[in-house]
Write an enzyme that holds these catalytic residues in place. Structure first.
Site, PDB file in Angstrom:
ATOM      1  N   ASN A   6       0.869  -1.178   0.000  1.00 24.44           N
ATOM      2  CA  ASN A   6       0.000   0.000   0.000  1.00 24.44           C
ATOM      3  C   ASN A   6       0.906   1.228   0.000  1.00 24.44           C
ATOM      4  O   ASN A   6       1.486   1.567   1.025  1.00 24.44           O
ATOM      5  CB  ASN A   6      -0.903  -0.016   1.245  1.00 24.44           C
ATOM      6  CG  ASN A   6      -1.738   1.250   1.353  1.00 24.44           C
ATOM      7  OD1 ASN A   6      -1.769   2.072   0.428  1.00 24.44           O
ATOM      8  ND2 ASN A   6      -2.425   1.422   2.474  1.00 24.44           N
ATOM      9  N   TRP A   7       1.007   1.838  -1.163  1.00 21.28           N
ATOM     10  CA  TRP A   7       1.917   2.977  -1.294  1.00 21.28           C
ATOM     11  C   TRP A   7       1.364   4.253  -0.649  1.00 21.28           C
ATOM     12  O   TRP A   7       2.069   5.239  -0.514  1.00 21.28           O
ATOM     13  CB  TRP A   7       2.240   3.228  -2.777  1.00 21.28           C
ATOM     14  CG  TRP A   7       3.442   2.453  -3.246  1.00 21.28           C
ATOM     15  CD1 TRP A   7       4.094   1.468  -2.567  1.00 21.28           C
ATOM     16  CD2 TRP A   7       4.128   2.613  -4.498  1.00 21.28           C
ATOM     17  NE1 TRP A   7       5.153   1.006  -3.317  1.00 21.28           N
ATOM     18  CE2 TRP A   7       5.199   1.680  -4.510  1.00 21.28           C
ATOM     19  CE3 TRP A   7       3.957   3.430  -5.617  1.00 21.28           C
ATOM     20  CZ2 TRP A   7       6.085   1.567  -5.589  1.00 21.28           C
ATOM     21  CZ3 TRP A   7       4.826   3.308  -6.699  1.00 21.28           C
ATOM     22  CH2 TRP A   7       5.878   2.389  -6.671  1.00 21.28           C
ATOM     23  N   LYS A   8       0.067   4.247  -0.336  1.00 17.90           N
ATOM     24  CA  LYS A   8      -0.563   5.460   0.227  1.00 17.90           C
ATOM     25  C   LYS A   8      -0.277   6.661  -0.685  1.00 17.90           C
ATOM     26  O   LYS A   8      -0.219   6.491  -1.887  1.00 17.90           O
ATOM     27  CB  LYS A   8      -0.081   5.698   1.665  1.00 17.90           C
ATOM     28  CG  LYS A   8      -0.262   4.447   2.529  1.00 17.90           C
ATOM     29  CD  LYS A   8      -0.055   4.686   4.002  1.00 17.90           C
ATOM     30  CE  LYS A   8      -0.224   3.371   4.741  1.00 17.90           C
ATOM     31  NZ  LYS A   8      -0.157   3.520   6.189  1.00 17.90           N
ATOM     32  N   HIS A  95      -9.764   1.239   5.033  1.00 19.45           N
ATOM     33  CA  HIS A  95      -8.479   1.557   5.676  1.00 19.45           C
ATOM     34  C   HIS A  95      -8.710   2.573   6.800  1.00 19.45           C
ATOM     35  O   HIS A  95      -9.498   3.504   6.645  1.00 19.45           O
ATOM     36  CB  HIS A  95      -7.480   2.096   4.659  1.00 19.45           C
ATOM     37  CG  HIS A  95      -6.074   2.075   5.187  1.00 19.45           C
ATOM     38  ND1 HIS A  95      -5.614   3.003   6.104  1.00 19.45           N
ATOM     39  CD2 HIS A  95      -5.052   1.213   4.980  1.00 19.45           C
ATOM     40  CE1 HIS A  95      -4.358   2.707   6.409  1.00 19.45           C
ATOM     41  NE2 HIS A  95      -3.990   1.632   5.752  1.00 19.45           N
ATOM     42  N   GLU A  97      -7.058   4.972   7.793  1.00 22.46           N
ATOM     43  CA  GLU A  97      -6.794   6.371   7.454  1.00 22.46           C
ATOM     44  C   GLU A  97      -8.019   7.009   6.800  1.00 22.46           C
ATOM     45  O   GLU A  97      -8.210   8.222   6.883  1.00 22.46           O
ATOM     46  CB  GLU A  97      -5.548   6.459   6.542  1.00 22.46           C
ATOM     47  CG  GLU A  97      -4.276   6.269   7.360  1.00 22.46           C
ATOM     48  CD  GLU A  97      -3.100   5.673   6.594  1.00 22.46           C
ATOM     49  OE1 GLU A  97      -3.132   5.644   5.354  1.00 22.46           O
ATOM     50  OE2 GLU A  97      -2.145   5.221   7.256  1.00 22.46           O
ATOM     51  N   GLU A 164      -5.470  -4.574  10.715  1.00 28.75           N
ATOM     52  CA  GLU A 164      -4.469  -3.524  10.921  1.00 28.75           C
ATOM     53  C   GLU A 164      -4.807  -2.736  12.194  1.00 28.75           C
ATOM     54  O   GLU A 164      -5.621  -1.799  12.143  1.00 28.75           O
ATOM     55  CB  GLU A 164      -4.458  -2.552   9.737  1.00 28.75           C
ATOM     56  CG  GLU A 164      -4.072  -3.171   8.415  1.00 28.75           C
ATOM     57  CD  GLU A 164      -3.474  -2.138   7.459  1.00 28.75           C
ATOM     58  OE1 GLU A 164      -2.325  -2.335   7.048  1.00 28.75           O
ATOM     59  OE2 GLU A 164      -4.136  -1.133   7.149  1.00 28.75           O
ATOM     60  N   GLY A 170       2.459   2.674  11.047  1.00 29.73           N
ATOM     61  CA  GLY A 170       3.454   3.732  10.980  1.00 29.73           C
ATOM     62  C   GLY A 170       4.168   4.041  12.282  1.00 29.73           C
ATOM     63  O   GLY A 170       4.867   5.045  12.390  1.00 29.73           O
ATOM     64  N   SER A 201       3.283  -1.574  10.396  1.00 28.63           N
ATOM     65  CA  SER A 201       4.725  -1.539  10.664  1.00 28.63           C
ATOM     66  C   SER A 201       5.480  -2.815  10.277  1.00 28.63           C
ATOM     67  O   SER A 201       6.510  -3.126  10.886  1.00 28.63           O
ATOM     68  CB  SER A 201       4.996  -1.215  12.138  1.00 28.63           C
ATOM     69  OG  SER A 201       4.575   0.103  12.426  1.00 28.63           O
ATOM     70  N   GLY A 222       2.849  -0.945   4.340  1.00 31.85           N
ATOM     71  CA  GLY A 222       2.832   0.464   3.960  1.00 31.85           C
ATOM     72  C   GLY A 222       4.236   0.959   3.653  1.00 31.85           C
ATOM     73  O   GLY A 222       4.820   0.625   2.621  1.00 31.85           O
ATOM     74  N   GLY A 223       4.801   1.725   4.575  1.00 31.93           N
ATOM     75  CA  GLY A 223       6.107   2.362   4.389  1.00 31.93           C
ATOM     76  C   GLY A 223       7.166   1.484   3.740  1.00 31.93           C
ATOM     77  O   GLY A 223       7.797   1.895   2.756  1.00 31.93           O
TER      78      GLY A 223
HETATM   79  P1  13P Z   1       2.887   0.831   7.684  1.00 27.13           P
HETATM   80  O1  13P Z   1       3.424  -0.465   7.154  1.00 27.13           O
HETATM   81  O2  13P Z   1       3.597   2.027   7.117  1.00 27.13           O
HETATM   82  O3  13P Z   1       2.778   0.830   9.162  1.00 27.13           O
HETATM   83  O4  13P Z   1       1.386   0.979   7.108  1.00 27.13           O
HETATM   84  C1  13P Z   1       0.518  -0.070   7.257  1.00 27.13           C
HETATM   85  C2  13P Z   1      -0.700   0.213   6.475  1.00 27.13           C
HETATM   86  O5  13P Z   1      -1.465   1.097   6.803  1.00 27.13           O
HETATM   87  C3  13P Z   1      -0.937  -0.583   5.268  1.00 27.13           C
HETATM   88  O6  13P Z   1      -2.219  -0.404   4.790  1.00 27.13           O
END
Ligand code: 13P
Length: 240
Positions: A6-8, A95, A97, A164, A170, A201, A222-223
């Site tokens: 997930n590149w966000k 998600h 977010e 999640e 994050g 994470s 994510g990251g």
């Molecule tokens: P991180 O891996 O950056 O914590 O993000 C997780 C995430 O929200 C994937 O959808």
């Protein structure tokens, strides 16, 4: 095992070069027949990315969609058909977010129905916040998110759940392994015959612990997924 990137809000056209490393790695990867790799870039990159990954093991997904099956007066929105049209096979829904900026369980449910109807596969995210965890109401929260999110959703075979915990996204903090095992088990009992992934994470270091949890069907990353080396490392270590 699923490995979903997930590149966000990350990436320009020039960023796509980094994908070549992953494509090359997958060509010689022995476990590729039991591995699903899905990249969810921002909408601006779905089309160019889907052109790049033809003939590779990678599939492309979107990070959200509108619930309407038809065109409409909805500035800034994209519906499932439009995503499919540019090459998306999956969509992330629910998600935290987006829940955090006002998406309700009801809206997520409408999106899931619309996306599956149009033939997109859904990565359905659930998870508790830190204060909910502290109040020890994680199971109650997850049950509610599942019940409302999947209400009257018939085609569940095209859905995977991503657990999640919001406090883990994050932050570098992951759940205790026995707790995580228990939560994944709980979700699998609630929704029979569904794949459950973990997200929050995930990185090349903690994957050595996370991979010990035998009921996890993959990871939503994510990251660390923005760096091809880290992403490849996570995949490799999972099987080592
Ligand atoms: P991180 O891996 O950056 O914590 O993000 C997780 C995430 O929200 C994937 O959808």
């Amino acid at each position: 095992m699923y490995f979903i990137a997930n590149w966000k809000m990350f990436g320009k056209l020039s960023t796509l070069i980094s994908l070549n490393k992953v494509i090359k790695f997958l060509k010689n990867f022995k476990k590729s027949n039991i591995t699903k790799i899905i990249y969810c870039p921002p909408s601006t990159l779905i089309r160019p990315m889907s052109k790049m990954i033809i003939n590779s093991k990678i599939q492309v997904g979107a990070q959200n969609c509108h619930e309407s099956p038809t065109y409409g007066a909805s500035t800034g929105s994209i519906n499932p058909e439009m995503l499919k049209n540019v090459g998306a096979k999956y969509v992330i829904l629910g998600h935290s977010e987006n829940r955090g900026s006002g998406e309700t369980d009801k809206l997520i449910n409408a999106k899931i129905k619309s996306a599956t109807k149009s033939g997109l596969k859904v990565i359905f995210c659930i998870g508790e916040t830190l204060s909910q965890k502290r109040k020890k109401i994680t199971k109650k929260i997850l049950s509610k998110q599942i019940a409302l999110g999947l209400k009257k959703v018939k085609k569940r075979k095209n859905i995977v759940i991503a657990y999640e915990p919001v406090w883990s996204i994050g932050t570098g903090v992951i759940p205790k392994l026995d707790e995580l095992f228990g939560t994944i088990n709980f979700i699998k009992k609630k929704v029979r015959n569904i794949k459950v992934l973990y997200g929050g994470s995930v990185n090349p270091k903690n994957i050595n612990e996370l991979k010990l949890i035998k009921n996890i069907d993959g990871f939503l990353i994510g990251g660390a997924s923005q760096d091809p080396k880290k992403f490849i490392d996570i995949i490799k270590k999972t099987y080592n």
